[in-house]
Write an enzyme that holds these catalytic residues in place. Sequence first.
Site, short mmCIF file in Angstrom:
data_model
loop_
_atom_site.label_atom_id
_atom_site.label_comp_id
_atom_site.label_asym_id
_atom_site.label_seq_id
_atom_site.Cartn_x
_atom_site.Cartn_y
_atom_site.Cartn_z
N SER A 160 0.83 -1.20 0.00
CA SER A 160 0.00 0.00 0.00
C SER A 160 0.86 1.25 0.00
CB SER A 160 -0.86 -0.03 1.27
OG SER A 160 -1.48 1.21 1.48
N TYR A 195 -2.02 -0.98 10.96
CA TYR A 195 -2.27 -1.54 9.63
C TYR A 195 -1.09 -1.23 8.70
CZ TYR A 195 -3.79 -1.83 4.80
OH TYR A 195 -3.84 -2.11 3.46
N LYS A 226 2.05 -3.71 6.73
CA LYS A 226 2.49 -3.73 5.33
C LYS A 226 4.01 -3.56 5.26
CE LYS A 226 -1.46 -4.48 3.46
NZ LYS A 226 -1.76 -5.80 2.94
#
Length: 348
Positions: A129, A154, A158
Amino acid sequence: MEDKGHIIVTGGVGYIGSHTVVELLACGYIPIILDSLENSDPVILKGIKKITGITPIFHKVNICSIDAMKESLRDYRNIKGIIHFAAYKAVGESTSEPLKYYKNNVGGVMEILQLMKELKIPNLIFSSSCTVYGQPDTLPVNEQAPIKPAESPYGRTKQMCEDIIHDFVVANNEFRSVSLRYFNPVGAHSSALIGELPQGIPNNLVPFITQTAYGIRKELMVFGSDYDTTDGSCIRDYIHVVDLAKAHITAMDRLITESNKEKFEIFNLGTGRGSSVLEMITAFKEVNKVPLPFIITNRRPGDIEQVWSDTKHANEELGWKAEKGIKEMLQSAWEWEKYYRQNILVEA
Ligand code: NAD
Ligand code: WQD
């Protein structure tokens, strides 16, 4: 059509995964979907069948269990690669329930890598992302930009997953991986038979727009109009989900043909163009000829002011370019919202 072999698609019932399954089938691959259905609806499998004429192979399984995955995969030989979408993605929830995110997103990747080792599956595409960049110092942001401290657990998952995959492929000669850093995926398949299915109140802009236009939400809240941008609202690089899906085929072909230059490669997937929230609202109303009530509210904590992608590396090295513009993104998102409400929900 030539049978190009099996590809495991974790999270293949989800938003980006389902569009990728359609493109894999169109290119002659045979996707094997592994999905727990925690954040998706099997009705999407019917949509894939209607679009492609093929009932996709699907196993309801949690990717955090290697034993469960091996059981689901025991009948398949010669699996060429894995496209790993399965993860949790709600940024706000990751702040209140970080362990849930580390367990599923980081723990899930560890199980996938172990699976690759045990079943000798050489190729992995990972869903990363633009969140790994935070607020970049220079725009457009390219793949060499420094990774900033993550804005959320979150985002940290990643960053951690990219490092873990890097270390794994570097240590093991027979494996290679591409990490694709998505900017803001929006829109739906042109058939309107599959699209994004957010559970509860949408966090993301475009599903909130379509639900508001449909009358499910009273008004859209624009989070801030005092940013240092042309119209004061935040800027993002919105990318059509079908363009995004196609990039996964290109990346998988690259790995299977061993055309990769490094064992672990990273590509931005965006259009290279930024659009503000207010521009998105104007475009949505113009394209779809529907009213969209909105109010300006406070900034949303943790929001990045502006980010868009440098697409040079993906265009020139991967050989992929986004083709669809904002109009097709917002039109297809609206068609999907209407189709879902008027057909799928009514039949259910
Ligand atoms: P999604 O929630 O629609 O799809 C994810 C799918 O994975 C769902 O079907 C869910 O049921 C499944 N899943 C989750 N945990 C699982 C588990 N442990 N075992 C099996 N299945 C599991 O999300 P999406 O928007 O399609 O995103 C796909 C990937 O892309 C995710 O990794 C996400 O972090 C990443 N990503 C998404 C965006 C975005 O804005 N949508 C942007 C950048 C990156
Ligand atoms: C877009 C813009 C909001 C809703 C998130 C994740 C990121 C990545 C993509 C996974 C922002 C504004 C939104 C609303 C608004 N996901 N907005 N009113 O924040 O760029 O990124 O999804 O990796 O990690 O953080 O996307 O769609 O939430 O917001 O004004 O009701 O729309 O402030 O400027 P975002 P988004």
